[in-house]
Design an enzyme around this catalytic site. Structure first.
Site, PDB file in Angstrom:
ATOM      1  N   THR A 131       2.171  -3.844  -7.726  1.00  0.00           N
ATOM      2  CA  THR A 131       2.275  -4.744  -6.567  1.00  0.00           C
ATOM      3  C   THR A 131       3.703  -4.774  -6.027  1.00  0.00           C
ATOM      4  OG1 THR A 131       2.214  -7.082  -5.929  1.00  0.00           O
ATOM      5  CG2 THR A 131       2.519  -6.659  -8.242  1.00  0.00           C
ATOM      6  N   ASP A 132       3.821  -5.140  -4.748  1.00  0.00           N
ATOM      7  CA  ASP A 132       5.164  -5.321  -4.165  1.00  0.00           C
ATOM      8  C   ASP A 132       5.911  -6.469  -4.850  1.00  0.00           C
ATOM      9  OD1 ASP A 132       3.514  -7.348  -3.143  1.00  0.00           O
ATOM     10  OD2 ASP A 132       4.151  -7.105  -1.052  1.00  0.00           O
ATOM     11  N   GLU A 133       5.148  -7.373  -5.479  1.00  0.00           N
ATOM     12  CA  GLU A 133       5.777  -8.558  -6.064  1.00  0.00           C
ATOM     13  C   GLU A 133       6.667  -8.238  -7.261  1.00  0.00           C
ATOM     14  OE1 GLU A 133       3.749 -12.188  -6.407  1.00  0.00           O
ATOM     15  OE2 GLU A 133       2.243 -11.697  -4.907  1.00  0.00           O
ATOM     16  N   LYS A 137       2.763  -8.063 -14.153  1.00  0.00           N
ATOM     17  CA  LYS A 137       2.579  -6.764 -13.488  1.00  0.00           C
ATOM     18  C   LYS A 137       3.787  -5.858 -13.738  1.00  0.00           C
ATOM     19  CE  LYS A 137      -0.345  -5.626 -11.062  1.00  0.00           C
ATOM     20  NZ  LYS A 137      -1.653  -4.956 -11.370  1.00  0.00           N
ATOM     21  N   TYR A 141       2.533 -14.056 -12.707  1.00  0.00           N
ATOM     22  CA  TYR A 141       1.704 -12.909 -12.290  1.00  0.00           C
ATOM     23  C   TYR A 141       2.563 -11.659 -12.121  1.00  0.00           C
ATOM     24  CZ  TYR A 141      -0.334  -9.729  -8.804  1.00  0.00           C
ATOM     25  OH  TYR A 141      -0.743  -8.602  -8.128  1.00  0.00           O
TER      26      TYR A 141
HETATM   27  N1  LIG Z   1      -4.907  -8.477  -3.419  1.00  0.00           N
HETATM   28  C1  LIG Z   1      -3.700  -8.097  -3.053  1.00  0.00           C
HETATM   29  O1  LIG Z   1      -3.230  -8.447  -1.969  1.00  0.00           O
HETATM   30  C2  LIG Z   1      -2.869  -7.189  -3.947  1.00  0.00           C
HETATM   31  C3  LIG Z   1      -1.649  -6.693  -3.462  1.00  0.00           C
HETATM   32  C4  LIG Z   1      -0.912  -5.825  -4.263  1.00  0.00           C
HETATM   33  C5  LIG Z   1      -1.396  -5.449  -5.502  1.00  0.00           C
HETATM   34  N2  LIG Z   1      -2.581  -5.939  -5.966  1.00  0.00           N
HETATM   35  C6  LIG Z   1      -3.078  -5.473  -7.273  1.00  0.00           C
HETATM   36  O2  LIG Z   1      -4.259  -4.729  -7.017  1.00  0.00           O
HETATM   37  C7  LIG Z   1      -5.182  -4.875  -8.095  1.00  0.00           C
HETATM   38  C8  LIG Z   1      -6.507  -5.365  -7.553  1.00  0.00           C
HETATM   39  O3  LIG Z   1      -6.316  -6.624  -6.909  1.00  0.00           O
HETATM   40  P1  LIG Z   1      -7.551  -7.392  -6.256  1.00  0.00           P
HETATM   41  O4  LIG Z   1      -7.005  -8.314  -5.255  1.00  0.00           O
HETATM   42  O5  LIG Z   1      -8.595  -6.411  -5.872  1.00  0.00           O
HETATM   43  O6  LIG Z   1      -8.065  -8.244  -7.518  1.00  0.00           O
HETATM   44  P2  LIG Z   1      -9.398  -9.065  -7.695  1.00  0.00           P
HETATM   45  O7  LIG Z   1      -9.004 -10.294  -8.438  1.00  0.00           O
HETATM   46  O8  LIG Z   1     -10.145  -9.195  -6.412  1.00  0.00           O
HETATM   47  O9  LIG Z   1     -10.294  -8.141  -8.635  1.00  0.00           O
HETATM   48  C9  LIG Z   1      -9.955  -7.835  -9.952  1.00  0.00           C
HETATM   49  C10 LIG Z   1     -11.168  -7.184 -10.601  1.00  0.00           C
HETATM   50  O10 LIG Z   1     -10.770  -6.770 -11.916  1.00  0.00           O
HETATM   51  C11 LIG Z   1     -11.694  -7.291 -12.870  1.00  0.00           C
HETATM   52  N3  LIG Z   1     -10.924  -7.568 -14.081  1.00  0.00           N
HETATM   53  C12 LIG Z   1      -9.962  -8.504 -14.254  1.00  0.00           C
HETATM   54  N4  LIG Z   1      -9.452  -8.431 -15.503  1.00  0.00           N
HETATM   55  C13 LIG Z   1     -10.112  -7.419 -16.109  1.00  0.00           C
HETATM   56  C14 LIG Z   1     -10.018  -6.842 -17.394  1.00  0.00           C
HETATM   57  N5  LIG Z   1      -9.167  -7.304 -18.310  1.00  0.00           N
HETATM   58  N6  LIG Z   1     -10.826  -5.798 -17.704  1.00  0.00           N
HETATM   59  C15 LIG Z   1     -11.702  -5.326 -16.784  1.00  0.00           C
HETATM   60  N7  LIG Z   1     -11.850  -5.837 -15.557  1.00  0.00           N
HETATM   61  C16 LIG Z   1     -11.043  -6.876 -15.219  1.00  0.00           C
HETATM   62  C17 LIG Z   1     -12.285  -8.530 -12.235  1.00  0.00           C
HETATM   63  O11 LIG Z   1     -13.559  -8.833 -12.787  1.00  0.00           O
HETATM   64  C18 LIG Z   1     -12.344  -8.137 -10.768  1.00  0.00           C
HETATM   65  O12 LIG Z   1     -13.553  -7.460 -10.472  1.00  0.00           O
HETATM   66  C19 LIG Z   1      -4.514  -5.819  -9.074  1.00  0.00           C
HETATM   67  O13 LIG Z   1      -3.895  -5.052 -10.067  1.00  0.00           O
HETATM   68  C20 LIG Z   1      -3.468  -6.544  -8.253  1.00  0.00           C
HETATM   69  O14 LIG Z   1      -2.389  -6.905  -9.072  1.00  0.00           O
HETATM   70  C21 LIG Z   1      -3.336  -6.813  -5.212  1.00  0.00           C
END
Ligand SMILES: NC(=O)c1ccc[n+]([C@@H]2O[C@H](COP(=O)([O-])OP(=O)(O)OC[C@H]3O[C@@H](n4cnc5c(N)ncnc54)[C@H](O)[C@@H]3O)[C@@H](O)[C@H]2O)c1
Length: 316
Positions: free
Chosen positions: A123-125, A151, A147
């Site tokens: 993530t950018d964070e 990460k 969080y």
């Molecule tokens: N949403 C954003 O804006 C954003 C931005 C930058 C990075 N990210 C990163 O992208 C990734 C996806 O984010 P998102 O928003 O789609 O998340 P989300 O919360 O919508 O989905 C996460 C998914 O992972 C599954 N999950 C969680 N823990 C798990 C585990 N231990 N084992 C197996 N499955 C597990 C959950 O059931 C869910 O289906 C994350 O790593 C997040 O840090 C998200």
């Protein structure tokens, strides 16, 4: 033909990547623990593809790796606010989960096939905030909340396992993603849910924090562009090249919801507060763009359809 694991395939961003990978004809083994953030309705869609199989498990507990080219790791606890309340699951999934994937690759017998590449979604964070300019991939990591610290720890483990055990990897660091299918704890779906319920939208820190928005489908395309490049052991930023304050985002949501932004402030509570709030995130993603990737979606063109989607889709 590529064989890939996609973890977190039932989550917001993982589902966009899974759909694209399936449409490309990749053999996809979806992994998901099915937390509150997963959308199990997606299984019905993905199971219409003969190239999809699914395993319900926690990445921390996964015991066996079938042969594959990549493990694309979207699985994580993803909501900053939850991590401030209790970070236990963030350490379990975002740190120990990554360690387990690294060890599965490390111990994979190499007599028949090569070890897979870990394609990790960071993530950018992890860089922390930046008031001017944009972070590049070599900047130091300075996370501000539990969080982003978890990460960043995941990214650090990957760097160390790569150096010590010769694990091949890609780390992708996206900015804020938007699009359909996001759990209503994040700004856009939560705002629409509050409007549906006649409740005010709570904005942290007067709505001043600035975020850069990237469509989840553009992130999925970035993953495939990097795989196509064949590059390994690289870190890539990916940004939407579109930044605005959270107040501006909410004004646009309200305009799309009601057809006007007249008196939009009456729907907003401006004095919510989040500990450790980052003021601005910004990424320089020239390195990725040099591979030919460009974002295809424009926030201002997409927001109406996205607000309509959340208006009509109730999620607990
Ligand atoms: N949403 C954003 O804006 C954003 C931005 C930058 C990075 N990210 C990163 O992208 C990734 C996806 O984010 P998102 O928003 O789609 O998340 P989300 O919360 O919508 O989905 C996460 C998914 O992972 C599954 N999950 C969680 N823990 C798990 C585990 N231990 N084992 C197996 N499955 C597990 C959950 O059931 C869910 O289906 C994350 O790593 C997040 O840090 C998200």
């Amino acid at each position: 033909m590529k064989i890939v694991y996609i973890t977190g395939c039932l989550g917001f961003m993982g589902s966009h990547a899974t759909r694209r990978a399936l449409q490309r004809g990749y053999m996809v083994r979806g992994i998901d623990k099915i937390t509150y953030a997963a959308n199990i309705e997606l299984l019905e869609e993905f199971q219409t593809y003969s190239n999809f199989t699914f395993e319900r498990t926690d990445i921390k507990d996964l015991k066996r790796l079938y042969d594959c080219d990549y493990i694309i790791n979207f699985a994580a606890e993803s909501h900053v606010g939850n991590s401030i309340v209790n970070s236990d699951e963030f350490i379990e999934s975002n740190v120990l989960g990554v360690k387990n994937l690294l060890d599965l690759i490390r111990y994979k017998p190499t007599n028949c096939n090569e070890r897979p590449i870990l394609f990790h979604i960071s993530t950018d964070e992890v860089y922390g905030d930046i008031s001017h300019g944009a972070h590049v991939e070599t900047d130091i990591l300075k996370p501000s909340n539990p969080y982003s610290a978890a990460k960043a720890a995941g990214d650090m483990l990957i760097n160390a396992w790569a150096r010590t055990y010769d694990i091949k990897y890609i780390i992708l660091r996206p900015t804020n993603n938007y699009g359909p299918g996001q759990y209503p704890e994040k700004l856009i779906p939560l705002s629409v849910k509050n409007l549906n319920r006649g409740k005010k939208i709570r904005l942290h820190n007067q709505g001043h924090p600035t975020r850069n928005w990237l469509h989840a489908d553009d992130t999925a395309a970035a993953v495939l562009a990097i795989i196509d490049s064949g590059n390994i052991n690289e870190i890539y930023n990916v940004a939407g090249s579109f930044e605005q304050t959270n107040a501006e985002t909410v004004r646009k949501i309200i305009k799309a919801y009601f057809g006007t932004d007249k008196n939009w402030k009456q729907y907003v509570e401006f004095n919510a507060f989040r500990e450790g709030q980052d003021v601005r995130y910004a990424l320089n993603d020239r390195k990725l763009k040099n591979l030919g990737w460009q974002p295809q979606k424009n926030f201002d063109e997409e927001i109406q359809e996205i607000v309509n989607y959340y208006k009509n889709k109730f999620t607990w």
